[in-house]
Design a protein around this motif. Structure first.
Motif, PDB file in Angstrom:
ATOM      1  N   LYS A 196     -39.530 -26.050 -17.597  1.00  0.00           N
ATOM      2  CA  LYS A 196     -40.798 -25.830 -16.906  1.00  0.00           C
ATOM      3  C   LYS A 196     -40.604 -26.124 -15.431  1.00  0.00           C
ATOM      4  N   ALA A 197     -41.297 -25.343 -14.561  1.00  0.00           N
ATOM      5  CA  ALA A 197     -41.069 -25.490 -13.121  1.00  0.00           C
ATOM      6  C   ALA A 197     -42.355 -25.212 -12.350  1.00  0.00           C
ATOM      7  N   ILE A 198     -42.505 -25.902 -11.219  1.00  0.00           N
ATOM      8  CA  ILE A 198     -43.574 -25.617 -10.264  1.00  0.00           C
ATOM      9  C   ILE A 198     -42.958 -25.500  -8.884  1.00  0.00           C
ATOM     10  N   ALA A 199     -43.676 -24.789  -7.969  1.00  0.00           N
ATOM     11  CA  ALA A 199     -43.239 -24.666  -6.575  1.00  0.00           C
ATOM     12  C   ALA A 199     -44.273 -25.331  -5.679  1.00  0.00           C
ATOM     13  N   THR A 200     -43.794 -26.044  -4.669  1.00  0.00           N
ATOM     14  CA  THR A 200     -44.667 -26.645  -3.665  1.00  0.00           C
ATOM     15  C   THR A 200     -44.206 -26.188  -2.292  1.00  0.00           C
ATOM     16  N   ALA A 201     -45.166 -26.044  -1.379  1.00  0.00           N
ATOM     17  CA  ALA A 201     -44.820 -25.641  -0.016  1.00  0.00           C
ATOM     18  C   ALA A 201     -45.877 -26.169   0.927  1.00  0.00           C
ATOM     19  N   SER A 202     -45.467 -26.490   2.138  1.00  0.00           N
ATOM     20  CA  SER A 202     -46.390 -26.997   3.147  1.00  0.00           C
ATOM     21  C   SER A 202     -47.423 -25.924   3.472  1.00  0.00           C
ATOM     22  N   GLY A 203     -48.695 -26.307   3.424  1.00  0.00           N
ATOM     23  CA  GLY A 203     -49.757 -25.358   3.702  1.00  0.00           C
ATOM     24  C   GLY A 203     -50.225 -24.588   2.493  1.00  0.00           C
TER      25      GLY A 203
ATOM     26  N   PRO B  59     -53.997 -20.862  -0.062  1.00  0.00           N
ATOM     27  CA  PRO B  59     -53.309 -20.111  -1.109  1.00  0.00           C
ATOM     28  C   PRO B  59     -52.375 -20.996  -1.912  1.00  0.00           C
ATOM     29  N   ALA B  60     -52.075 -20.561  -3.106  1.00  0.00           N
ATOM     30  CA  ALA B  60     -51.114 -21.275  -3.949  1.00  0.00           C
ATOM     31  C   ALA B  60     -49.723 -20.707  -3.713  1.00  0.00           C
ATOM     32  N   ALA B  61     -48.735 -21.554  -3.780  1.00  0.00           N
ATOM     33  CA  ALA B  61     -47.356 -21.084  -3.700  1.00  0.00           C
ATOM     34  C   ALA B  61     -47.068 -20.156  -4.877  1.00  0.00           C
ATOM     35  N   ALA B  62     -46.155 -19.233  -4.665  1.00  0.00           N
ATOM     36  CA  ALA B  62     -45.803 -18.291  -5.728  1.00  0.00           C
ATOM     37  C   ALA B  62     -45.190 -19.029  -6.917  1.00  0.00           C
ATOM     38  N   THR B  63     -45.550 -18.588  -8.117  1.00  0.00           N
ATOM     39  CA  THR B  63     -45.008 -19.196  -9.340  1.00  0.00           C
ATOM     40  C   THR B  63     -43.499 -18.974  -9.396  1.00  0.00           C
ATOM     41  N   PRO B  64     -42.725 -20.013  -9.679  1.00  0.00           N
ATOM     42  CA  PRO B  64     -41.263 -19.833  -9.736  1.00  0.00           C
ATOM     43  C   PRO B  64     -40.868 -18.847 -10.841  1.00  0.00           C
ATOM     44  N   THR B  65     -39.742 -18.195 -10.638  1.00  0.00           N
ATOM     45  CA  THR B  65     -39.152 -17.369 -11.691  1.00  0.00           C
ATOM     46  C   THR B  65     -37.986 -18.135 -12.307  1.00  0.00           C
TER      47      THR B  65
ATOM     48  N   GLY C 249     -39.633 -21.410   2.154  1.00  0.00           N
ATOM     49  CA  GLY C 249     -39.577 -22.855   2.341  1.00  0.00           C
ATOM     50  C   GLY C 249     -40.071 -23.672   1.170  1.00  0.00           C
ATOM     51  N   ALA C 250     -40.358 -23.026   0.056  1.00  0.00           N
ATOM     52  CA  ALA C 250     -40.899 -23.754  -1.102  1.00  0.00           C
ATOM     53  C   ALA C 250     -39.830 -24.641  -1.737  1.00  0.00           C
ATOM     54  N   LYS C 251     -40.284 -25.776  -2.276  1.00  0.00           N
ATOM     55  CA  LYS C 251     -39.435 -26.646  -3.077  1.00  0.00           C
ATOM     56  C   LYS C 251     -39.839 -26.484  -4.532  1.00  0.00           C
ATOM     57  N   ILE C 252     -38.851 -26.460  -5.428  1.00  0.00           N
ATOM     58  CA  ILE C 252     -39.105 -26.269  -6.851  1.00  0.00           C
ATOM     59  C   ILE C 252     -38.726 -27.547  -7.596  1.00  0.00           C
ATOM     60  N   TYR C 253     -39.652 -28.018  -8.431  1.00  0.00           N
ATOM     61  CA  TYR C 253     -39.411 -29.187  -9.275  1.00  0.00           C
ATOM     62  C   TYR C 253     -39.476 -28.743 -10.736  1.00  0.00           C
ATOM     63  N   TYR C 254     -38.566 -29.284 -11.562  1.00  0.00           N
ATOM     64  CA  TYR C 254     -38.487 -28.788 -12.930  1.00  0.00           C
ATOM     65  C   TYR C 254     -38.173 -29.902 -13.927  1.00  0.00           C
ATOM     66  N   THR C 255     -38.462 -29.580 -15.179  1.00  0.00           N
ATOM     67  CA  THR C 255     -38.083 -30.441 -16.297  1.00  0.00           C
ATOM     68  C   THR C 255     -37.408 -29.580 -17.357  1.00  0.00           C
TER      69      THR C 255
END
Length: 647
Positions: A160-167, A100-106, A128-134
């Protein structure tokens, strides 16, 4: 002859593992010459290699590990004898694992205009998701800035932002544009009170500090706009509501949205005995919640007319054979029960009722939402002749209030049995483990398959008749229902695909004085069955799966026939057009709309009614049901796992 049924249970590995495992389970086949079982597996576009089983052993449970992301797997099981002879295939199980994909950040606020500065916060619902942004409009990656705390913008920027999470795969991209404007932004409205709980009603007022501002609001949780309700004065809420408000003023940008949630408290309602009823399980009618009139129950008369068990206004009765039950219910009365659902899924909600009256009905609500629709209560013939009426519902995990409402009263209510329609493999013994290795071979005889399944197209229909693909746990089928018999075993009924089994109940077996021959025994009672959505030709073939240790000799019905319009007993065996065909414990009923066997005889109404019918045994040979060693699917009112006969 034996039946072997293959089940599937999904269980994900820890989140840092990019693969999954499945647990396969099957019923045990007994016999002195049974040596064990073989599991065969194939991938998408492959065929089974029966010279290379995935696993061979004597257990009835197998964990298959290291399944690859986004690849489909198919499994079957065969039993084999001490002489090395293999059975036919079981039903086929299909499983496809996708990471599955991590949930899209708000992004809050989600862009817009601002005057001086704006504070921006980011969030992901994936644990546990990490969010990276510009903030310069470029696409973020794991090399971008990691979000930790809200940040402030003072110039026009695109975040703009994305979320990453293990698994998980990386989320979709979230984007919001913030524009700095020389125009001031209207102040956010205030909501008074600012949410909270209330008992009966609460009055809510809105205000803006900007002179001449108009406030638009919603009470359904949606985002307000200038098309929403214009605030003119305080308003009253009577139920749980989220109010949102927006201020608009000339010369200003629209304000931010204010929000407040108001929760109506259910004060005083507590589960009887102090603990919620666990689901799946049985709920006794008399054990409704504590709390009193209009809180845990509604009864239109004062006092307990039955005088049993509890000292309030619900009418509770007792008999030595039936125990406690509620009765004397009137239109609109209801009872509430606190339940705790073990896991989200589909369940069979079976109510046990009795009444000599016709045209009675009820429905069930979960947290105030109707989940069953109208439940028709049949005329059972007397107050002590209990029958089970089934409904299929979807329940979410956790604690809820289940309310039963007597829409058309005049019947006794004994209990509710709530069962998951999915097979529970948690307690199957003898667990083994294997890692997946490819044992399939490609079928090159299908060079241009229309459906890309590598099965030769000319034999496709035959193959499809012999397999049942089950996606994870299989969905509920309207054309299959199962009902509990007195001895704890089940009768499963299957009608043609596209039809609906709208009614399935078991009536008590008749006395010897009311049946046509003295030596007939309706061991498992009489079936009351209705099939709807019959095809345009009016044909329907209905299969009854009686317990495996039974051997019915005939099928009898009570009702009218074209040549005898009055109700009467008759043997309903196949005559080339309609009737029953018996194969050991399986009875196949051939119906034609409006013909012999349909109680609405001479009426073509796209419906088959078999209100009184059942398998019969000679009294001297009647089989007494015993517990079977074969594990059944426990699909009460739900999906039927197809299985094949094995020699």
């Amino acid at each position: 002859m034996f039946r072997i049924i293959l089940f599937l249970q999904i269980s994900l590995l820890p989140l840092d593992a990019f693969c999954a495992q499945v647990t396969l389970g099957w019923n045990q086949i007994t016999g002195s010459n049974i040596a064990g079982y073989r599991i065969f597996c194939r991938e998408d576009n492959g065929t089974y290699n029966f010279s290379r089983p995935l696993w061979t052993g004597s257990g009835t449970r197998l964990v298959v590990k290291d399944l690859v992301d986004n690849k489909g797997y198919y499994f079957i099981v065969r039993t084999y004898t001490t002489a090395g002879i293999e059975s036919l295939n079981s039903n086929e199980i299909h499983y496809k694992y996708s990471i599955p994909a991590a949930a899209t950040p708000t992004i809050m606020p989600n862009g817009g205009s601002f005057s001086n500065t704006v504070q921006v916060s980011l969030n992901s619902s994936t644990s546990g998701a990490k969010i990276y942004y510009t903030t310069n409009g470029s696409t973020p990656s794991t090399s971008s800035t990691q979000y930790t705390v809200p940040f402030t913008l003072s110039t026009s920027e695109t975040v703009k932002a994305i979320a990453t999470a293990s698994g998980y795969n990386n989320s979709a991209l979230a984007s919001a544009t913030f524009t700095k404007s020389s125009t001031l932004t209207a102040a956010t409205p205030t909501i008074t009170p600012n949410g909270g709980s209330f008992s009966n009603t609460v009055q809510v007022s809105l205000n803006s500090s900007i002179s001449g501002a108009k406030i638009y609001y919603t009470t359904n949780g949606s985002t307000p706009s200038t098309s929403s309700s214009l605030y003119a004065g305080p308003f009253t809420l009577t139920s749980t509501t989220t109010a949102k408000a927006l201020a608009v003023a000339a010369g200003y940008n629209n304000s931010s949205v204010a929000a407040a949630t108001f929760t109506k408290a259910t004060t005083g309602q507590q589960p009887y005995g102090g603990k919620p009823y666990p689901v799946p399980g049985t709920i006794e009618a008399e054990n409704y919640n504590l709390g009193g009139e209009s809180v845990s129950y509604h009864d239109r008369t004062t006092g307990n007319m039955g005088g049993q068990y509890r000292k309030d206004d619900v009418d509770i009765w007792y008999s030595s054979s039936d125990g406690y039950y509620t009765g004397s219910n009137a239109n609109g009365e209801w009872l509430a029960y606190t339940i705790n659902v073990e896991k989200t899924g589909q369940y069979s909600l079976d109510v046990v009722v009795a009444t000599p009256n016709s045209n009675r009905s009820m429905h069930a609500e979960l947290d105030g939402v109707d989940i069953t629709g109208k439940i028709e209560i049949p005329n059972t013939g007397s107050w002590n002749n209990w029958q089970t009426v089934m409904s299929t519902v979807t329940l979410s995990q956790g604690q809820h209030v289940l309310k039963v409402v007597f829409d058309q009263g005049g019947f006794d209510f004994n209990r509710m049995d709530i069962y998951s329609i999915f097979t529970d493999l948690d307690h199957l013994p003898q667990e083994d483990e294997v890692k997946w290795t490819d044992t399939t071979v490609k079928n090159e005889n299908d060079p241009a398959p229309a459906d890309n399944d590598w099965v030769p197209d000319e034999s496709q229909s035959e193959v499809e008749q012999e397999k049942l693909i089950i996606e994870e746990y299989s969905s509920y089928q309207d054309n299959v229902k199962s009902i509990l018999l007195e001895d704890g075993q089940r009768l499963t009924v299957e009608s043609p695909e596209g039809t609906i089994i709208s009614k399935l109940t078991i009536k008590e077996k008749p006395s010897s004085s009311s049946i046509p021959l003295d030596d007939l025994d309706f061991t498992y009672g009489l079936v009351d069955l209705t099939i709807e959505n019959v095809d345009t030709n009016g044909n329907a073939i209905v299969t009854l799966y009686y317990p495996e240790d039974s051997s019915p000799e005939a099928y009898y019905k009570y009702g009218p026939t074209p040549d005898h319009p009055e109700d009467h007993w008759y043997e309903f065996m196949y005559d080339g057009e309609t009737g029953a065909v018996i194969d050991q414990n399986i009875i196949t009923l051939h119906f034609v709309d409006g013909k012999r066997g349909d109680d609405n005889v001479s009426v073509v109404d796209d419906k088959i009614s078999d209100t009184v019918g059942g398998a019969v045994f000679r009294s001297s040979q009647a089989i007494q049901p015993e517990a079977t060693t074969i594990r059944e699917s426990n699909n009460a009112g739900g999906c039927f796992l197809q299985c094949l006969n094995l020699e």
